[in-house]
Write a protein that holds these residues in place. Structure first.
Motif, PDB file in Angstrom:
ATOM      1  N   ARG A 176      -7.173  -4.376  -5.127  1.00 37.51           N
ATOM      2  CA  ARG A 176      -7.269  -3.684  -3.833  1.00 37.51           C
ATOM      3  C   ARG A 176      -8.488  -4.176  -3.046  1.00 37.51           C
ATOM      4  NH1 ARG A 176      -5.877   1.333  -7.187  1.00 37.51           N
ATOM      5  NH2 ARG A 176      -3.756   1.852  -6.568  1.00 37.51           N
ATOM      6  N   ALA A 189       2.958   6.401 -10.845  1.00 40.09           N
ATOM      7  CA  ALA A 189       2.605   5.796  -9.560  1.00 40.09           C
ATOM      8  C   ALA A 189       1.650   6.692  -8.775  1.00 40.09           C
ATOM      9  CB  ALA A 189       3.867   5.512  -8.751  1.00 40.09           C
ATOM     10  N   SER A 240      -2.023  -6.462  -1.645  1.00 41.08           N
ATOM     11  CA  SER A 240      -1.130  -5.309  -1.545  1.00 41.08           C
ATOM     12  C   SER A 240      -0.372  -5.154  -2.849  1.00 41.08           C
ATOM     13  CB  SER A 240      -0.141  -5.506  -0.398  1.00 41.08           C
ATOM     14  OG  SER A 240      -0.820  -5.648   0.830  1.00 41.08           O
ATOM     15  N   LEU A 241      -0.169  -3.912  -3.265  1.00 45.94           N
ATOM     16  CA  LEU A 241       0.455  -3.629  -4.550  1.00 45.94           C
ATOM     17  C   LEU A 241       1.549  -2.581  -4.400  1.00 45.94           C
ATOM     18  CD1 LEU A 241      -2.891  -3.096  -6.517  1.00 45.94           C
ATOM     19  CD2 LEU A 241      -1.510  -5.185  -6.539  1.00 45.94           C
ATOM     20  N   THR A 242       2.629  -2.759  -5.121  1.00 44.46           N
ATOM     21  CA  THR A 242       3.663  -1.732  -5.230  1.00 44.46           C
ATOM     22  C   THR A 242       4.350  -1.886  -6.575  1.00 44.46           C
ATOM     23  OG1 THR A 242       5.419  -0.586  -4.006  1.00 44.46           O
ATOM     24  CG2 THR A 242       5.603  -2.975  -4.180  1.00 44.46           C
ATOM     25  N   LEU A 274       0.011   4.279  -6.025  1.00 46.86           N
ATOM     26  CA  LEU A 274       0.879   3.205  -5.546  1.00 46.86           C
ATOM     27  C   LEU A 274       2.255   3.730  -5.161  1.00 46.86           C
ATOM     28  CD1 LEU A 274       0.203   0.283  -8.058  1.00 46.86           C
ATOM     29  CD2 LEU A 274      -0.711   0.571  -5.751  1.00 46.86           C
TER      30      LEU A 274
END
Length: 169
Positions: free
Chosen positions: A56, A77, A61-63, A82
């Motif tokens: 981060r 999550a 970007s994270l998902t 996330l």
């Protein structure tokens, strides 16, 4: 080949922002079980939490994209802050498409991070993005289907090393 890993990492923590920059990757799609945490676990190792913070901080970007149900993925999550795509149908790339639209990045800037060749690696290959394959966090699997697939993975891992691939630690 769609099933031969492109990169193999000892664990998710071995993936660095610098490595991602070299690839031009600005967004990661993350598997959960045996990638970020143990199979079926809701616990997050401190080292993985620090890795998420480092990603981060580096602007990555994270998902999460998981084949598990929302009931399994939602609490995990939420704990790590996330967004997620449950029931992703990997190896079909439908979950990756949903993640790409959410992340708002072109495919060339995305990479899938996961521990299974027949789901994560294949989905990434079919969707046209890189896969950063990680060794499973735990040695045992609850699912008989996953245990069977694990028995079929070694030839593809062997081919990776025969082609000069290395283990990133």
């Amino acid at each position: 080949m769609l099933l031969t890993p492109e990169y193999i990492f000892k664990n998710v923590e071995a993936i660095t922002p610098e490595f991602l920059r070299q690839l031009g990757v600005t967004a990661l799609v993350l598997d959960v079980d045996n990638t970020l945490t143990g199979d079926g676990s809701q616990q997050l190792d401190d080292s993985v939490a620090a890795w998420l913070d480092a990603m981060r901080a580096a602007g990555v970007s994270l998902t999460i994209v998981s084949n598990n149900t929302a009931k399994r993925v939602r609490p995990f999550a939420a704990r790590i802050g996330l967004a997620f795509v449950p029931l992703a149908c990997k190896p079909l790339p439908v979950g990756l498409l949903a993640a790409r639209l959410r992340l708002g990045v072109p495919r060339r800037q995305m990479a899938m991070v996961g521990d299974q060749i027949f789901t994560d690696r294949l989905a990434a290959g079919l969707f046209g993005i890189r896969c950063l394959y990680v060794l499973p966090r735990t040695p045992r699997e609850k699912s008989r289907g996953v245990r069977l697939k694990r028995k079929l993975e070694p030839p593809f891992v062997k081919k990776y090393f025969e082609k000069g691939g290395k283990l990133y630690e």
